[in-house]
Motif scaffolding. Structure first.
Motif, PDB file in Angstrom:
ATOM      1  N   VAL A 175       0.853  -1.187   0.000  1.00  0.00           N
ATOM      2  CA  VAL A 175       0.000   0.000   0.000  1.00  0.00           C
ATOM      3  C   VAL A 175       0.892   1.241   0.000  1.00  0.00           C
ATOM      4  O   VAL A 175       1.791   1.366   0.834  1.00  0.00           O
ATOM      5  N   ALA A 176       0.642   2.127  -0.948  1.00  0.00           N
ATOM      6  CA  ALA A 176       1.398   3.384  -1.008  1.00  0.00           C
ATOM      7  C   ALA A 176       0.435   4.511  -1.333  1.00  0.00           C
ATOM      8  O   ALA A 176      -0.552   4.312  -2.038  1.00  0.00           O
ATOM      9  N   PRO A 177       0.727   5.708  -0.815  1.00  0.00           N
ATOM     10  CA  PRO A 177      -0.148   6.843  -1.133  1.00  0.00           C
ATOM     11  C   PRO A 177      -0.036   7.245  -2.602  1.00  0.00           C
ATOM     12  O   PRO A 177       0.977   6.986  -3.248  1.00  0.00           O
ATOM     13  N   ILE A 178      -1.084   7.892  -3.094  1.00  0.00           N
ATOM     14  CA  ILE A 178      -1.072   8.372  -4.470  1.00  0.00           C
ATOM     15  C   ILE A 178      -1.456   9.851  -4.519  1.00  0.00           C
ATOM     16  O   ILE A 178      -2.442  10.274  -3.930  1.00  0.00           O
ATOM     17  N   ALA A 203      -3.418   4.613  -1.982  1.00  0.00           N
ATOM     18  CA  ALA A 203      -4.211   5.217  -0.905  1.00  0.00           C
ATOM     19  C   ALA A 203      -4.320   6.716  -1.152  1.00  0.00           C
ATOM     20  O   ALA A 203      -3.312   7.393  -1.341  1.00  0.00           O
ATOM     21  N   GLU A 204      -5.555   7.225  -1.135  1.00  0.00           N
ATOM     22  CA  GLU A 204      -5.770   8.625  -1.528  1.00  0.00           C
ATOM     23  C   GLU A 204      -6.723   9.320  -0.557  1.00  0.00           C
ATOM     24  O   GLU A 204      -7.664   8.708  -0.067  1.00  0.00           O
ATOM     25  N   ALA A 263      -4.684   8.523  12.026  1.00  0.00           N
ATOM     26  CA  ALA A 263      -3.635   7.543  11.715  1.00  0.00           C
ATOM     27  C   ALA A 263      -2.244   8.157  11.915  1.00  0.00           C
ATOM     28  O   ALA A 263      -1.321   7.499  12.399  1.00  0.00           O
ATOM     29  N   MET A 264      -2.121   9.423  11.557  1.00  0.00           N
ATOM     30  CA  MET A 264      -0.836  10.112  11.731  1.00  0.00           C
ATOM     31  C   MET A 264      -0.453  10.169  13.207  1.00  0.00           C
ATOM     32  O   MET A 264       0.657   9.792  13.599  1.00  0.00           O
ATOM     33  N   ARG A 265      -1.403  10.609  14.036  1.00  0.00           N
ATOM     34  CA  ARG A 265      -1.136  10.710  15.479  1.00  0.00           C
ATOM     35  C   ARG A 265      -0.856   9.330  16.075  1.00  0.00           C
ATOM     36  O   ARG A 265       0.038   9.149  16.894  1.00  0.00           O
ATOM     37  N   LEU A 266      -1.603   8.330  15.619  1.00  0.00           N
ATOM     38  CA  LEU A 266      -1.409   6.964  16.105  1.00  0.00           C
ATOM     39  C   LEU A 266       0.019   6.477  15.837  1.00  0.00           C
ATOM     40  O   LEU A 266       0.663   5.899  16.715  1.00  0.00           O
ATOM     41  N   VAL A 281      -2.057   8.504   5.103  1.00  0.00           N
ATOM     42  CA  VAL A 281      -3.174   8.083   4.253  1.00  0.00           C
ATOM     43  C   VAL A 281      -3.106   6.568   4.019  1.00  0.00           C
ATOM     44  O   VAL A 281      -4.124   5.866   4.077  1.00  0.00           O
ATOM     45  N   ALA A 282      -1.886   6.055   3.790  1.00  0.00           N
ATOM     46  CA  ALA A 282      -1.739   4.610   3.571  1.00  0.00           C
ATOM     47  C   ALA A 282      -2.162   3.833   4.819  1.00  0.00           C
ATOM     48  O   ALA A 282      -2.886   2.834   4.730  1.00  0.00           O
ATOM     49  N   VAL A 283      -1.729   4.299   5.987  1.00  0.00           N
ATOM     50  CA  VAL A 283      -2.081   3.616   7.237  1.00  0.00           C
ATOM     51  C   VAL A 283      -3.599   3.671   7.455  1.00  0.00           C
ATOM     52  O   VAL A 283      -4.224   2.674   7.834  1.00  0.00           O
TER      53      VAL A 283
END
Lengths: 317, 317
Positions: A175-178, A203-204, A263-266, A281-283
């Motif tokens: 999984v990678a962001p786009i 992931a978007e 997700a970022m904070r996590l 975003v990927a997470v």
């Protein structure tokens, strides 16, 4: 349009190896428990210049002939490509000019200047960026290194998933962001060649879902300056990245702004690493779609960690 | 008073190995440039439970006989020892009760509860903690695991610098924060045994400089509840840690609150890792004392990364 091959990826890897980190792959008991999957985080936030973009930019800069290099390089970028290209140009000792939207983070502008890049600001729209850039290239003869729609850049980004697969072995999915599609194109190039059974998810942000809509429609749909906290993902696909996305991506998954910030904070709180919203975003999409990933081995590209520590999104919501 | 030996350290390392991470050692071009030294960061922020304290707590819990273990363990702690002991007790399947000051961070209290520890709150003073703890031990027969004044704990913490020296080889100096002195005692035990020429510096907040004053005076001077952002370093030396500090530490270096917060933000921003203020004290003292470390190979113990993401000190100054 030249479509890069896996030979180009191998050549890129040799070319950039002296200038980049081989970044670690981290795991997290907490994130595994929450997702139900076995996650392998490729930490490009720990990459030189704080993001994977240094791979493609370095490959482009060191691919130039001496004559081309003498005129320097130029680009437009919302952030990480700007500092990566500045750094790569500095490594080779050639000039670099960057067109940045005036909305780009102060932290990224400072970092570009620290690496010796010259900044010209523009309005935060595709059109204004490209117009400003064209005038610059005409004036200086600089080699334009597009942030993602460039075969040298895509071959460079492709080295990231090559290292991931070398380090962790077989994966069920990556999984990678786009955003513009540079990372997902590089990932597609590598994974479709050396691990063709591995599924590839992009992931978007739902607020910048032009790639998702393009993917469903079967042709490129552009957004201009969408509003998302994931500032690296505000740009649209172009022909070269569309080739890879339309040919190799399994599906595009969406995350809301709230999911992204959570997700970022996590990840900061539990994994003790700094990731930028684009990486989150990927997470977020993995946590949102447990049925896709349960009991599977999943690679996650954490694309960067360049964050303005005075503007943390969970504190400014 | 039993003084642990390096044999105890080796035994501790074997005992705890299945339950802890061998944490990575990171480097940073930026921090090297700023300090003039070659820095090797031992990342205990990436340790299980987010701090080195899991080493000593795990060693204590797994040293217990079956009969002792049946009564569970208890402690008082301002934070990381609390969650480390809860986690270790959970690994062995025995009860754990923690006396925490009511000023402890919500993040740490939540983490203790997540690991299955039972929390009893007390006033933020040494006296009230110890009184509450004694009553508990009398009632339950739990084995008291002091956060640092315990030979099992010190032998556990000593495994950290053992790994560091194994991974990076010879060092001119090691810098670790000092609060109650558990980490610096373990570091002293290991370094004085296997690298006797390496200097040992303890790093302390100027606002909680009881160890510094003790070191200069030649006897223990206690502070009660000093005011510093480095919440892990608010406690005072005790007889066992004083033994190591007075015997092996080269010097104690101080950092102001502003230095600590700046160093913390710098590490987050440039190294992309989350460290807590206590860890930043070590970084701040190195930046403050370039004449001591210039052109030297210096190990830096980043002791932990448990931070309340809603209370970041550079945003609340």
């Amino acid at each position: 349009m030249y479509i890069p091959t896996y030979d180009d990826v191998q050549a890129a890897h040799e070319r950039i190896r002296p200038w980049i980190h081989r970044t670690p792959v981290l795991t997290s008991t907490t994130l595994d428990r929450m997702s139900g999957a076995e996650l392998f985080f490729k930490c490009e936030n720990l990459q030189k210049a704080g993001a994977f973009k240094v791979r493609g930019a370095t490959n482009a800069v060191f691919s130039l002939t001496a004559e081309e290099a003498a005129h320097g390089v130029a680009t437009h970028s919302s952030g990480n490509h700007a500092l990566s290209l500045s750094r790569a140009a500095g490594c080779r000792g050639i000039p670099c000019t960057v067109i940045m939207p005036k909305t780009a983070s102060q932290a990224k502008m400072r970092a570009v200047a620290d690496y010796g890049g010259e900044i010209i600001t523009c309005k935060p729209s595709l059109e204004d960026r490209e117009r400003t850039l064209e005038a610059l290239v005409e004036r200086t003869g600089a080699n334009f290194v597009h942030p993602y729609n460039d075969h040298r850049v895509i071959a460079g980004q492709a080295t990231c998933s090559r290292e991931l697969l070398e380090d962790v072995g077989e994966l069920d999915a990556v999984v990678a962001p786009i955003g513009g599609g540079g990372m997902i194109s590089g990932t597609s190039l590598t994974v479709s060649t050396i691990a063709p059974d591995t599924r590839i998810y992009a992931a978007e942000p739902q607020n910048a879902d032009d790639a998702y809509r393009s993917f469903k429609a079967g042709h490129i749909i552009e957004d201009d300056a969408p509003d998302t906290v994931a500032d690296g993902l505000r740009v649209s696909l172009r022909e070269l990245t569309w080739h890879f996305v339309s040919s190799y991506v399994t599906d595009i998954l969406l995350a809301t702004e709230e999911d992204i910030v959570d997700a970022m904070r996590l990840v900061w709180e539990r994994m003790k690493i700094v990731i930028e919203p684009s990486s989150a975003v990927a997470v977020a999409t993995i946590l949102n779609n447990p049925e896709l990933f349960r009991d599977q081995r999943v690679g996650v590209i954490l694309t960067g960690g360049n964050v303005d520590m005075y503007k943390l999104p969970w504190l400014t919501k």
